[in-house]
Design a protein around this motif. Structure first.
Motif, mmCIF file in Angstrom:
data_model
loop_
_atom_site.group_PDB
_atom_site.id
_atom_site.type_symbol
_atom_site.label_atom_id
_atom_site.label_comp_id
_atom_site.label_asym_id
_atom_site.label_seq_id
_atom_site.Cartn_x
_atom_site.Cartn_y
_atom_site.Cartn_z
ATOM 1 N N SER A 326 0.840 -1.201 0.000
ATOM 2 C CA SER A 326 0.000 0.000 0.000
ATOM 3 C C SER A 326 0.873 1.247 0.000
ATOM 4 C CB SER A 326 -0.919 0.017 1.225
ATOM 5 O OG SER A 326 -0.147 0.118 2.412
ATOM 6 N N TYR A 327 0.263 2.366 -0.370
ATOM 7 C CA TYR A 327 0.918 3.674 -0.343
ATOM 8 C C TYR A 327 0.226 4.548 0.693
ATOM 9 C CZ TYR A 327 3.343 2.559 -4.714
ATOM 10 O OH TYR A 327 4.135 1.983 -5.676
ATOM 11 N N ARG A 328 1.035 5.305 1.413
ATOM 12 C CA ARG A 328 0.509 6.289 2.366
ATOM 13 C C ARG A 328 0.892 7.683 1.867
ATOM 14 N NH1 ARG A 328 -1.082 7.175 7.793
ATOM 15 N NH2 ARG A 328 -1.257 4.922 8.113
ATOM 16 N N LEU A 329 -0.036 8.614 1.972
ATOM 17 C CA LEU A 329 0.158 9.960 1.412
ATOM 18 C C LEU A 329 0.012 11.011 2.505
ATOM 19 C CD1 LEU A 329 0.538 11.736 -1.131
ATOM 20 C CD2 LEU A 329 -1.954 11.696 -1.406
ATOM 21 N N LYS A 330 0.849 12.022 2.430
ATOM 22 C CA LYS A 330 0.783 13.164 3.329
ATOM 23 C C LYS A 330 1.107 14.416 2.507
ATOM 24 C CE LYS A 330 2.487 14.542 7.936
ATOM 25 N NZ LYS A 330 3.417 14.147 9.040
ATOM 26 N N ILE A 331 0.343 15.495 2.716
ATOM 27 C CA ILE A 331 0.490 16.698 1.898
ATOM 28 C C ILE A 331 0.926 17.863 2.781
ATOM 29 C CG2 ILE A 331 -0.663 18.317 0.349
ATOM 30 C CD1 ILE A 331 -0.399 15.606 -0.880
ATOM 31 N N PHE A 332 1.965 18.578 2.347
ATOM 32 C CA PHE A 332 2.399 19.813 2.992
ATOM 33 C C PHE A 332 2.156 20.966 2.016
ATOM 34 C CE2 PHE A 332 5.006 16.394 4.683
ATOM 35 C CZ PHE A 332 5.007 16.622 6.051
ATOM 36 N N SER A 333 1.398 21.958 2.439
ATOM 37 C CA SER A 333 1.124 23.130 1.597
ATOM 38 C C SER A 333 1.567 24.378 2.332
ATOM 39 C CB SER A 333 -0.367 23.241 1.274
ATOM 40 O OG SER A 333 -0.857 22.050 0.699
ATOM 41 N N GLU A 334 2.306 25.235 1.641
ATOM 42 C CA GLU A 334 2.738 26.486 2.252
ATOM 43 C C GLU A 334 1.510 27.261 2.746
ATOM 44 O OE1 GLU A 334 2.718 29.921 1.388
ATOM 45 O OE2 GLU A 334 4.160 30.416 2.964
ATOM 46 N N GLU A 335 1.671 27.974 3.841
ATOM 47 C CA GLU A 335 0.545 28.570 4.555
ATOM 48 C C GLU A 335 -0.351 29.432 3.664
ATOM 49 O OE1 GLU A 335 -0.066 31.113 8.708
ATOM 50 O OE2 GLU A 335 1.806 31.249 7.581
ATOM 51 N N SER A 336 0.205 30.114 2.684
ATOM 52 C CA SER A 336 -0.569 31.044 1.867
ATOM 53 C C SER A 336 -1.368 30.371 0.763
ATOM 54 C CB SER A 336 0.370 32.086 1.235
ATOM 55 O OG SER A 336 1.310 31.447 0.374
ATOM 56 N N VAL A 337 -1.152 29.061 0.536
ATOM 57 C CA VAL A 337 -1.866 28.360 -0.534
ATOM 58 C C VAL A 337 -3.319 28.149 -0.120
ATOM 59 C CG1 VAL A 337 -1.993 26.256 -1.913
ATOM 60 C CG2 VAL A 337 0.238 27.203 -1.282
ATOM 61 N N PRO A 338 -4.288 28.563 -0.943
ATOM 62 C CA PRO A 338 -5.706 28.331 -0.594
ATOM 63 C C PRO A 338 -6.017 26.847 -0.486
ATOM 64 C CG PRO A 338 -5.494 29.899 -2.427
ATOM 65 C CD PRO A 338 -4.140 29.298 -2.210
ATOM 66 N N LEU A 339 -7.112 26.538 0.186
ATOM 67 C CA LEU A 339 -7.529 25.145 0.323
ATOM 68 C C LEU A 339 -7.814 24.550 -1.049
ATOM 69 C CD1 LEU A 339 -10.032 25.371 3.326
ATOM 70 C CD2 LEU A 339 -7.604 24.820 3.395
ATOM 71 N N PHE A 340 -7.443 23.296 -1.222
ATOM 72 C CA PHE A 340 -7.719 22.605 -2.470
ATOM 73 C C PHE A 340 -7.982 21.137 -2.152
ATOM 74 C CE2 PHE A 340 -3.171 22.466 -1.787
ATOM 75 C CZ PHE A 340 -2.807 21.171 -2.103
ATOM 76 N N GLY A 341 -8.752 20.514 -2.980
ATOM 77 C CA GLY A 341 -9.121 19.123 -2.758
ATOM 78 C C GLY A 341 -8.434 18.209 -3.750
ATOM 79 N N PRO A 342 -8.737 16.926 -3.677
ATOM 80 C CA PRO A 342 -9.620 16.318 -2.677
ATOM 81 C C PRO A 342 -8.916 16.131 -1.341
ATOM 82 C CG PRO A 342 -8.785 14.652 -4.176
ATOM 83 C CD PRO A 342 -8.286 15.956 -4.698
#
Length: 986
Positions: A326-342
């Motif tokens: 299986s693959y496990r995913l984790k996302i890091f987004s810089e603070e100023s990036v608007p919310l995005f999905g999914p």
């Protein structure tokens, strides 16, 4: 009929429809610090971390309405947003130039799109300004033409330094296409960085010369190995001539987007250079980077602060688990990036590798689009757009003074004003040249790969959440209002009040003497509330549902207006509007508007009055006696929209949101004090709705007016007085067309117009789909969404799969031939009106705790030949190489110029470049099925551009109907979905 009276899910449906959600599903901002091997702090940064935390879902008995699903959609897809390429280029349209009151130049483009099969003509208008583009749809009326002033006024541009003047030069199309391309690239480049277990610095990660076996499998999952030298597709900044950026790379096509990956182990490696500058030069300048980290979960985790880059805003951390594959995913987004999905599922573990690939690519594409809205990129884009617009303005203005001004002041109409015959001939010749240049430019852009070839990677069988089902065919009555009653629909029509159930004859409940303008069915309270008549004679009536049910079961005489005297609520005479609280509390609250007065009425909640025990009560007992008048509140003007907002305690902090004049106000129910919530800065205001949504239990409002939908959070303060101030949580977005109704079904918000349904995400307002539905009327939306139309809404198959997008050759995008429906070409037919239903369970019902369903269905169409014969899988495809496409493009251009009269012969398969061994295409599927020149050009052009959508797409421009599918997917009538041909050679 008994099944329509009982429903155990109404309360949960209401909670879902209201949109009780949490932004925690999209991560929380954390300060991340990286340190070296000695523990010394190297760098720090604030990132929003998405890890699919299961803390939010530890309680299995979650609150009704809590967001509990994951659907994979591309947000703001280009085939819905690139309007100039799609609707304008290659068609007769008008372009105007002017300057606003601040002396800033602007351009206006307007086209009348005849929506072919659906016969829904619309004006599409684009306003180009230095701050960006504004796009709106305007209804077409054969008796009323639109002026420049009225269109600009709809875009809130009323004052000018110089009035708009029309641009007649065909070359303007090239310049406007360049302006549209500033919205962002349709193709993407993503970095892939390989990190061994225990590596904590970017120098260590970039110095990995080779990857592990699991890393190679991951690359193989994402795309195909391509040889860079001689590569003719999208290169993502890599050298395709001299091998200076490596010999091979990973490439794929996903939902019409070409993606080139910058793989750290495939970029040039230098033993002398510890910093690996050549590798950092590419990956460090990618907006999005995938970090594939080896090691167990207990190993030191990757942090974005380990990478020295001011350009990379999003990191996707991928870990592979050999034990369960299986693959496990984790996302890091810089603070100023608007919310995005999914948003990530919980836990963010994918055992289905194909699901993981599709989820990851959609997440990365949405992330890069969201990053372009950050100040770092948006300010640069605005500067570039401002420079281009001013330069174009300076180039055009001297020429405009030399042009005859006779046509400059005409309205937007297909019919030219009366003019001398010689002038008409000149105008017709100009239009012909205008269209010819636009079609050639459209074809050139598509062949270059600068337009999305979304048809090439479209799935036939994916069922979208907004797909509708046929509820009642050939409904002959005019609908005034309605509300759902269990699985049935109680409808007020010109023939009286009818109870309609799927597949059963309608039952008349009240005759036509009772004219109901607004109604609510409250099953848990055994109540029917209705506003009847109009003007001074209007009243509020209340009935027991059990009494109405008894009348239907015993088939007693149908009630009339005169049988409802005992059901009138006192003091409600002359009411023009009412609203009820939908939140579950200890009492029912009703606010009745009588001109500028608000009447507050309550009914205490009593469990014994529920539907299960109501039969014990006397049928003659009137529910009117259970209601209590509380107080009267005076406003300055009669309200147009009213919504009840529940306070957190319910004790003196409940509020009423009212809209009148140019403002939304909040009124305290207990004190009558009003507070300004929002002022509308436009000359004309069309109030649509104020929808109560709740985020983590705190009240918020979606204020909908004109083209705008604005979210405002309401914070209780000072004993019930709301604290109204700008908040970081507030956001707004614009609809493409003015809606008359807006429905919230989290995570979606749907806008209904007279001929379309626009579907966006509540959390950020991003567009996911637009469905064209002729003669659309929203009927009810308390739980399931019911609407009346001449056609249904079917799902858009905008997903792609590995088999469709990357296993076919990079040189040979795949498309489908779709037969045109003979029904779509019938002239003079009278379309029938049907009632359709979009089940709320489809919109809000999937749980992200369950394993993700693949957004991709098998690429087959099951065509039922007869009721007894089994369904056989049928596949259609048309594969053309880039050399073939260029050859066809060349011949097409010659034909457009009148240099080629003979039909184009069947295309021979051109030699293909070397490709990965696993990329194979069936020569039978790749054969061209028609020797007709326009059929070949149309089909081949579709494979590299937008082309005809499948009938599973509700895009407003599709000229093909879906083939018959399996019975399980045919419970609804599919809308005839079409996409105007890129080139019309006829």
């Amino acid at each position: 009929l008994m099944k329509c009276f009982y429903s155990s899910s109404v309360s949960e449906d209401l909670g879902c429809r209201r949109g009780e959600f949490s932004r925690k599903h999209y991560g929380s901002v954390e300060l991340l610090i990286s340190s070296d091997a000695d523990g010394a702090i190297q760098r720090a940064g604030r990132f929003r971390v998405e890890n699919g935390s299961s803390v939010l879902f530890q309680n299995t008995d979650y609150t009704p309405g809590t967001w509990h699903r994951t659907d994979v959609h591309l947000e703001n897809p280009e085939y819905h947003t690139r309007w100039y390429f799609k609707y304008f280029l290659g068609k007769v349209h008008q372009n105007y130039i002017g300057t606003d009151a601040e002396k800033n130049p602007f351009f206006l483009s307007v086209v009348l799109s005849d929506q072919n099969n659906q016969r829904v003509p619309q004006y599409h208008a684009i306003l180009w300004r230095k701050t960006g583009t504004q796009k709106i749809c305007l209804p077409y009326s054969p008796t009323k033409t639109l002026s420049v002033k009225s269109i600009l006024s709809a875009m809130s541009l009323d004052k000018f330094e110089k009035s708009p003047r029309e641009i007649f030069h065909p070359e303007i199309q090239k310049d406007l296409l360049v302006l549209e391309e500033q919205e962002g690239s349709v193709n993407f480049k993503f970095g892939i960085l390989y990190a061994k277990d225990g590596q904590l610095t970017d120098d260590e990660m970039f110095s990995n010369e080779m990857g592990s076996e699991s890393f190679q499998r991951f690359l193989h999952l994402l795309g195909d190995i391509v040889t860079l030298k001689g590569w003719t597709g999208y290169r993502g900044g890599l050298d395709t001539k001299n091998d200076t950026t490596g010999i091979f790379s990973i490439y794929t096509v996903f939902q019409g987007h070409e993606i080139m990956f910058h793989v750290s182990t495939m970029l040039p490696y230098s033993r002398e250079n510890k910093q690996q500058v050549e590798r950092k030069r590419h990956i460090g300048n990618d907006i999005v980077t995938i970090v594939f980290q080896e090691g167990e979960e207990s190993s030191p985790a990757f942090k974005p602060s380990m990478i020295r880059s001011h350009f990379t805003h999003i990191f996707a951390l991928v870990r592979y688990n050999k034990q369960n594959d299986s693959y496990r995913l984790k996302i890091f987004s810089e603070e100023s990036v608007p919310l995005f999905g999914p948003p990530l599922p919980s836990p963010p573990v994918f055992t289905n590798h194909q699901e993981f690939r599709d989820f990851l690519l959609v997440k990365l594409i949405n992330g890069e689009k969201a990053t372009l809205e950050t100040p770092t990129f948006s300010q640069k884009r605005q500067r570039t757009l401002d420079m281009l617009i001013r330069s174009l303005y300076q180039d055009l203005m001297p020429d405009l003074h030399k042009v005859n001004n006779m046509l400059n002041r005409r309205s937007f109409s297909d019919v030219l004003p009366e003019s001398p015959k010689s002038t008409r001939k000149k105008e017709e010749a100009r239009q012909a040249e205008f269209v010819r240049l636009g079609q050639a430019l459209k074809l050139k852009t598509s062949v270059k790969g600068d337009a999305t070839a979304n048809l090439a990677t479209t799935s036939f069988c994916k069922k979208e959440p907004w797909e509708s089902q046929s509820f009642c065919s050939n409904f002959p009555h005019e609908v005034v209002c309605a509300d759902s009653w269990g699985q049935s629909l109680l409808v007020s029509t010109d023939a009286g009040i009818l109870l309609i159930d799927d597949g059963q004859p309608s039952v008349q409940v009240f005759d036509k003497t009772l004219q109901v303008k607004q109604m609510h069915v409250l099953e848990t309270l055994d109540l029917l509330i209705a506003r009847t008549d109009k003007g001074k004679d209007s009243r509020l009536l209340v009935f027991r549902l059990s009494a109405v049910q008894k009348d239907i079961e015993t088939k007693q005489i149908i009630r009339s207006k005169y049988d409802c005297r005992e059901n009138k609520l006192e003091r409600t005479k002359g009411c023009h509007l009412y609203a009820i609280n939908t939140h579950h509390g200890s009492e029912l609250r009703i606010v009745v508007a009588i001109r500028n007065k608000l009447l507050l009425v309550t009914k205490k909640y009593n469990p014994c009055n529920s539907l299960t025990s109501s039969s014990l009560l006397s049928s003659s007992e009137s529910p009117v006696e259970e209601f209590q008048y509380i107080r009267e509140i005076c406003l300055s003007d009669p309200p147009v929209v009213m919504t009840l907002v529940d306070g957190p305690t319910g004790d003196s902090d409940n509020m009423i949101c009212v809209a009148y004049r140019h403002q939304f106000d909040l009124v305290n129910e207990s004190t009558g004090e009003s507070y300004r919530l929002h002022h509308v800065e436009t000359n004309r205001v069309n109030f649509v709705a104020a929808i109560d949504v709740y985020e983590d239990g705190e009240a918020g409002l979606l204020l909908c007016y004109n083209y705008v939908c604005q979210y405002r959070k309401v914070h209780p303060f000072n004993g019930g007085s709301p604290l109204i101030q700008p908040s970081a949580y507030d956001f707004h977005f614009s609809w493409n067309q003015v809606p008359y109704a807006v429905v919230c079904a989290f995570p979606y918000i749907l806008a209904f117009t007279t001929d379309s349904i626009e579907i966006r995400l509540v959390v950020n307002g991003n567009l996911v789909h637009t469905a064209v539905v002729p003669e659309l009327q929203l009927v009810a939306s308390k739980s399931d969404i019911y609407f009346k139309a001449t056609a249904a809404v079917s799902g858009s198959s905008d997903s792609s799969s590995k088999e469709m997008s990357s296993r076919s050759s990079p040189q040979t995008p795949t498309a489908y031939e779709m037969p045109e429906s003979p029904l779509s070409s019938l002239e003079g037919e009278v379309p029938c009106k049907n009632l359709y239903k979009i089940p709320l369970s489809n919109l809000v019902g999937r749980s992200i705790e369950r394993p993700l369903k693949s957004p991709l269905a098998p690429k087959v169409i099951t065509t039922s030949t007869s009721s007894s014969a089994p369904s056989l899988p049928v596949t259609h495809s048309l594969s053309l190489s880039r050399m073939e496409i260029k050859e066809i493009a060349s011949r097409t251009r010659k034909e457009l110029l009148g240099l080629l009269d003979e039909p184009i012969p069947k295309t021979e398969t051109a030699p293909k470049q070397k490709k990965a061994p696993r990329r194979q295409s069936d020569p039978k599927q790749g054969a061209v099925r028609s020797t007709s020149s326009d059929r070949i050009i149309s089909s081949s052009f579709e494979s590299c551009s937008e082309g005809r959508h499948l009938s599973t797409s509700s895009d407003p421009d599709t000229s093909a109907n879906r083939e018959e599918s399996s019975p399980s997917s045919c419970s609804f009538q599919p809308i005839s979905l079409y996409d105007e041909d890129i080139i019309d050679l006829k």
